[in-house]
Design a protein around this motif. Sequence first.
Motif, PDB file in Angstrom:
ATOM      1  N   THR A  23      -6.383  14.750 -22.709  1.00  0.00           N
ATOM      2  CA  THR A  23      -5.077  15.245 -22.235  1.00  0.00           C
ATOM      3  C   THR A  23      -5.259  16.360 -21.207  1.00  0.00           C
ATOM      4  OG1 THR A  23      -4.954  16.719 -24.151  1.00  0.00           O
ATOM      5  CG2 THR A  23      -3.782  14.619 -24.307  1.00  0.00           C
ATOM      6  N   GLU A  24      -6.221  17.226 -21.438  1.00  0.00           N
ATOM      7  CA  GLU A  24      -6.490  18.309 -20.494  1.00  0.00           C
ATOM      8  C   GLU A  24      -7.126  17.765 -19.209  1.00  0.00           C
ATOM      9  OE1 GLU A  24      -8.739  22.636 -20.402  1.00  0.00           O
ATOM     10  OE2 GLU A  24      -8.292  21.726 -22.343  1.00  0.00           O
ATOM     11  N   ALA A  25      -8.004  16.779 -19.345  1.00  0.00           N
ATOM     12  CA  ALA A  25      -8.618  16.151 -18.172  1.00  0.00           C
ATOM     13  C   ALA A  25      -7.546  15.521 -17.291  1.00  0.00           C
ATOM     14  CB  ALA A  25      -9.644  15.110 -18.607  1.00  0.00           C
ATOM     15  N   LYS A  26      -6.604  14.840 -17.915  1.00  0.00           N
ATOM     16  CA  LYS A  26      -5.508  14.210 -17.175  1.00  0.00           C
ATOM     17  C   LYS A  26      -4.673  15.263 -16.460  1.00  0.00           C
ATOM     18  CE  LYS A  26      -1.722  10.967 -17.632  1.00  0.00           C
ATOM     19  NZ  LYS A  26      -1.122   9.919 -18.438  1.00  0.00           N
ATOM     20  N   GLN A  27      -4.428  16.358 -17.133  1.00  0.00           N
ATOM     21  CA  GLN A  27      -3.646  17.451 -16.549  1.00  0.00           C
ATOM     22  C   GLN A  27      -4.368  18.044 -15.336  1.00  0.00           C
ATOM     23  OE1 GLN A  27      -2.822  20.560 -19.363  1.00  0.00           O
ATOM     24  NE2 GLN A  27      -1.669  21.780 -17.895  1.00  0.00           N
ATOM     25  N   ILE A  28      -5.674  18.244 -15.452  1.00  0.00           N
ATOM     26  CA  ILE A  28      -6.466  18.805 -14.344  1.00  0.00           C
ATOM     27  C   ILE A  28      -6.442  17.860 -13.146  1.00  0.00           C
ATOM     28  CG2 ILE A  28      -8.824  19.360 -13.589  1.00  0.00           C
ATOM     29  CD1 ILE A  28      -9.281  20.420 -16.497  1.00  0.00           C
ATOM     30  N   ILE A  29      -6.700  16.577 -13.394  1.00  0.00           N
ATOM     31  CA  ILE A  29      -6.721  15.603 -12.293  1.00  0.00           C
ATOM     32  C   ILE A  29      -5.346  15.494 -11.646  1.00  0.00           C
ATOM     33  CG2 ILE A  29      -7.022  13.164 -11.699  1.00  0.00           C
ATOM     34  CD1 ILE A  29      -9.271  13.039 -13.709  1.00  0.00           C
ATOM     35  N   ASN A  30      -4.319  15.511 -12.470  1.00  0.00           N
ATOM     36  CA  ASN A  30      -2.953  15.416 -11.946  1.00  0.00           C
ATOM     37  C   ASN A  30      -2.591  16.649 -11.117  1.00  0.00           C
ATOM     38  OD1 ASN A  30      -0.595  13.867 -11.699  1.00  0.00           O
ATOM     39  ND2 ASN A  30       0.414  15.087 -13.268  1.00  0.00           N
ATOM     40  N   GLU A  31      -2.925  17.816 -11.634  1.00  0.00           N
ATOM     41  CA  GLU A  31      -2.594  19.074 -10.951  1.00  0.00           C
ATOM     42  C   GLU A  31      -3.309  19.202  -9.611  1.00  0.00           C
ATOM     43  OE1 GLU A  31      -2.840  23.885 -11.729  1.00  0.00           O
ATOM     44  OE2 GLU A  31      -2.916  22.516 -13.435  1.00  0.00           O
ATOM     45  N   TYR A  32      -4.546  18.760  -9.567  1.00  0.00           N
ATOM     46  CA  TYR A  32      -5.360  18.885  -8.354  1.00  0.00           C
ATOM     47  C   TYR A  32      -5.621  17.529  -7.705  1.00  0.00           C
ATOM     48  CZ  TYR A  32      -6.171  23.501 -10.349  1.00  0.00           C
ATOM     49  OH  TYR A  32      -6.000  24.748 -10.875  1.00  0.00           O
ATOM     50  N   SER A  33      -4.706  16.590  -7.845  1.00  0.00           N
ATOM     51  CA  SER A  33      -4.945  15.205  -7.425  1.00  0.00           C
ATOM     52  C   SER A  33      -5.374  15.087  -5.961  1.00  0.00           C
ATOM     53  CB  SER A  33      -3.727  14.328  -7.700  1.00  0.00           C
ATOM     54  OG  SER A  33      -2.590  14.821  -7.015  1.00  0.00           O
ATOM     55  N   SER A  34      -4.773  15.839  -5.075  1.00  0.00           N
ATOM     56  CA  SER A  34      -5.156  15.746  -3.656  1.00  0.00           C
ATOM     57  C   SER A  34      -6.595  16.211  -3.442  1.00  0.00           C
ATOM     58  CB  SER A  34      -4.218  16.580  -2.788  1.00  0.00           C
ATOM     59  OG  SER A  34      -2.930  16.027  -2.826  1.00  0.00           O
ATOM     60  N   SER A  35      -6.956  17.327  -4.049  1.00  0.00           N
ATOM     61  CA  SER A  35      -8.331  17.829  -3.930  1.00  0.00           C
ATOM     62  C   SER A  35      -9.314  16.888  -4.600  1.00  0.00           C
ATOM     63  CB  SER A  35      -8.460  19.218  -4.555  1.00  0.00           C
ATOM     64  OG  SER A  35      -7.729  20.163  -3.814  1.00  0.00           O
ATOM     65  N   VAL A  36      -8.929  16.360  -5.765  1.00  0.00           N
ATOM     66  CA  VAL A  36      -9.802  15.432  -6.492  1.00  0.00           C
ATOM     67  C   VAL A  36     -10.103  14.215  -5.618  1.00  0.00           C
ATOM     68  CG1 VAL A  36      -9.915  13.816  -8.444  1.00  0.00           C
ATOM     69  CG2 VAL A  36      -9.084  16.145  -8.813  1.00  0.00           C
ATOM     70  N   PHE A  37      -9.069  13.644  -5.038  1.00  0.00           N
ATOM     71  CA  PHE A  37      -9.302  12.445  -4.248  1.00  0.00           C
ATOM     72  C   PHE A  37     -10.058  12.758  -2.962  1.00  0.00           C
ATOM     73  CE2 PHE A  37      -8.709   8.808  -1.606  1.00  0.00           C
ATOM     74  CZ  PHE A  37      -9.065   7.817  -2.502  1.00  0.00           C
ATOM     75  N   TYR A  38      -9.740  13.861  -2.321  1.00  0.00           N
ATOM     76  CA  TYR A  38     -10.452  14.257  -1.102  1.00  0.00           C
ATOM     77  C   TYR A  38     -11.952  14.395  -1.380  1.00  0.00           C
ATOM     78  CZ  TYR A  38     -12.357  17.098   2.627  1.00  0.00           C
ATOM     79  OH  TYR A  38     -13.164  17.571   3.633  1.00  0.00           O
ATOM     80  N   VAL A  39     -12.290  15.099  -2.447  1.00  0.00           N
ATOM     81  CA  VAL A  39     -13.694  15.331  -2.788  1.00  0.00           C
ATOM     82  C   VAL A  39     -14.375  14.008  -3.158  1.00  0.00           C
ATOM     83  CG1 VAL A  39     -15.182  16.455  -4.497  1.00  0.00           C
ATOM     84  CG2 VAL A  39     -13.367  17.749  -3.396  1.00  0.00           C
ATOM     85  N   LEU A  40     -13.691  13.159  -3.911  1.00  0.00           N
ATOM     86  CA  LEU A  40     -14.248  11.850  -4.270  1.00  0.00           C
ATOM     87  C   LEU A  40     -14.488  11.009  -3.023  1.00  0.00           C
ATOM     88  CD1 LEU A  40     -14.930   9.578  -6.395  1.00  0.00           C
ATOM     89  CD2 LEU A  40     -12.557   8.872  -6.063  1.00  0.00           C
ATOM     90  N   TYR A  41     -13.481  10.886  -2.177  1.00  0.00           N
ATOM     91  CA  TYR A  41     -13.586  10.029  -1.003  1.00  0.00           C
ATOM     92  C   TYR A  41     -14.651  10.540  -0.032  1.00  0.00           C
ATOM     93  CZ  TYR A  41     -12.255   6.864   2.719  1.00  0.00           C
ATOM     94  OH  TYR A  41     -12.280   5.887   3.681  1.00  0.00           O
ATOM     95  N   THR A  42     -14.684  11.840   0.195  1.00  0.00           N
ATOM     96  CA  THR A  42     -15.675  12.428   1.096  1.00  0.00           C
ATOM     97  C   THR A  42     -17.085  12.255   0.543  1.00  0.00           C
ATOM     98  OG1 THR A  42     -14.021  14.024   1.839  1.00  0.00           O
ATOM     99  CG2 THR A  42     -16.317  14.538   2.329  1.00  0.00           C
ATOM    100  N   SER A  43     -17.242  12.434  -0.760  1.00  0.00           N
ATOM    101  CA  SER A  43     -18.561  12.240  -1.383  1.00  0.00           C
ATOM    102  C   SER A  43     -18.995  10.786  -1.274  1.00  0.00           C
ATOM    103  CB  SER A  43     -18.520  12.656  -2.859  1.00  0.00           C
ATOM    104  OG  SER A  43     -18.246  14.025  -2.983  1.00  0.00           O
TER     105      SER A  43
END
Length: 124
Positions: free
Chosen positions: A42-62
């Motif tokens: 539940t906390e992992a989902k909250q973190i990914i949701n809260e920072y979704s743009s940064s999460v995807f940017y970092v994933l895609y760039t990596s």
Amino acid sequence: KNMSKRKGTEHNVHLKKFLNHNSDCLKRLKSLRNELDKVPVTEAKQIINEYSSSVFYVLYTSFTSVETTLNDRVQKGRNMQDQIKEMKEVILPSLERIVILLPELIHQKWQYNSICLIVRKLLH
């Protein structure tokens, strides 16, 4: 009590490392993975949701960076073990978490084309 205080501090460190825009994207993604490994779903989902743009940017760039390095190494006939390891241990698990924990966003076509592009390239 001391243990829970230390764990909270450790989580903050991983999250701060992930949010550090001066750091390399792959390092940021590893920090995110470490953070998500240590918290409840539940906390992992909250973190990914809260920072979704940064999460995807970092994933895609990596992903793009590792893919480019892999292609370069293939063309030059060099060892690819480090890039394959990063792909298996960091990028794929991170993509999996995004897809599993944010189905609502993906259903709304959030980053849909980019996610499909990554999956197509991984299958190729």
